[in-house]
Write an enzyme that holds these catalytic residues in place. Sequence first.
Site, short mmCIF file in Angstrom:
data_model
loop_
_atom_site.label_atom_id
_atom_site.label_comp_id
_atom_site.label_asym_id
_atom_site.label_seq_id
_atom_site.Cartn_x
_atom_site.Cartn_y
_atom_site.Cartn_z
N PRO A 1 0.81 -1.22 0.00
CG PRO A 1 -0.71 -1.50 1.75
CD PRO A 1 0.53 -2.08 1.16
CD GLU B 1 -1.51 -5.38 10.02
OE1 GLU B 1 -1.39 -4.17 9.80
OE2 GLU B 1 -2.55 -6.02 9.78
NE ARG C 1 -5.37 -5.61 -22.16
CZ ARG C 1 -5.29 -4.44 -22.77
NH1 ARG C 1 -4.44 -3.53 -22.37
NH2 ARG C 1 -6.06 -4.18 -23.79
CG ASP D 1 -7.27 -1.26 -25.23
OD1 ASP D 1 -7.64 -1.57 -26.37
OD2 ASP D 1 -7.25 -2.03 -24.27
C1 9D3 Z 1 -5.35 -2.72 7.74
C2 9D3 Z 1 -3.89 -2.97 7.92
N1 9D3 Z 1 -3.15 -1.75 7.63
C3 9D3 Z 1 -3.04 -0.86 8.73
C4 9D3 Z 1 -2.24 -1.29 9.87
C5 9D3 Z 1 -1.96 -1.92 6.86
C6 9D3 Z 1 -2.04 -2.85 5.71
C7 9D3 Z 1 -1.17 -3.90 5.62
C8 9D3 Z 1 -1.22 -4.78 4.55
C9 9D3 Z 1 -2.96 -2.66 4.70
C10 9D3 Z 1 -3.04 -3.55 3.61
C11 9D3 Z 1 -2.15 -4.62 3.56
C12 9D3 Z 1 -2.20 -5.57 2.41
N2 9D3 Z 1 -2.19 -4.89 1.13
C13 9D3 Z 1 -1.29 -5.13 0.19
O1 9D3 Z 1 -0.44 -5.96 0.38
C14 9D3 Z 1 -1.31 -4.38 -1.03
C15 9D3 Z 1 -2.17 -3.33 -1.49
C16 9D3 Z 1 -3.30 -2.68 -0.90
O2 9D3 Z 1 -3.76 -2.97 0.22
N3 9D3 Z 1 -3.91 -1.68 -1.62
C17 9D3 Z 1 -3.50 -1.29 -2.85
N4 9D3 Z 1 -2.45 -1.87 -3.42
C18 9D3 Z 1 -1.81 -2.87 -2.75
S1 9D3 Z 1 -0.50 -3.68 -3.32
C19 9D3 Z 1 -0.36 -4.64 -1.99
#
Ligand code: 9D3
Length: 245
Positions: free
Chosen positions: A88, A115, A153, A168
């Site tokens: 994220p 996490e 793609r 596209d």
């Molecule tokens: C709710 C937990 N969060 C706050 C403590 C942190 C958190 C950790 C791990 C939030 C999401 C994740 C898992 N997400 C991904 O691994 C992830 C992701 C995403 O959540 N949103 C957009 N792109 C991606 S790419 C990998």
Amino acid sequence: MRFDVLTLFPELFSSFLKETILGRAVKAGVVDIRLVNIRSFARGRHLVADDRPFGGGEGMVMKPGPISRALESVDRTKGRSLVVLLTPQGRTFDQTLAWELSRMEQVVLICGHYEGVDERIRASCVDLELSIGDYVLSGGETAAMVVMDAVSRLVPGVLGGEKSAQEDSFEDGLLEYPQYTRPRVFKNQEVPEILLSGDHEKIRVWRRTASLKRTLERRPDLLEKAKLTEEDKRILGKLRKKPEK
Ligand code: 9D3
């Protein structure tokens, strides 16, 4: 093009790889996808791949050792290769990045879970951190599928070549015009007359106008970066004056 996907849940990818264009590209030998189960690089009787965070707090963190050894098991000696961590906190994936990745010979995708991943992996092994958007997923696997779908793609030979990919939506930075097929009347709504006229020039202008109108109404932010011709600018000028048209 080769993708190596490091994940704790390789089974999540099986129907995706069977049922999509990507699956066909794999069969055709244009794309190669290797799934690496991080857990098989964990040690001890229970093959533990995650642990509690130092400093305390909720949830579990993926241990660096198993991910590091999984990465070392991937042959990265065959051309341009990039290690991507799905997180994220990463740069937001978009079509420009998809084109950049499509020019790599190999993309290694590390899927986090729980996490997240021990920070030292990011610091020592990762070339690029990617997010697919501002919403919370439960792990990187679905994000990895999104990235592989969008990138593969664009690889010549996958969709019927780069050509159709270029045509596209998003390739010129505009939203797509509305599409219609049979029947001519559906729930009291008729297909726009012009599309039945056979006048290809009128149809082209109608579609371009519809694309510009949609983009102006729904995604005005896209117009700033869009590739606009003089004709587009003229049409946009009219639409801005008479937005009801
Ligand atoms: C709710 C937990 N969060 C706050 C403590 C942190 C958190 C950790 C791990 C939030 C999401 C994740 C898992 N997400 C991904 O691994 C992830 C992701 C995403 O959540 N949103 C957009 N792109 C991606 S790419 C990998």
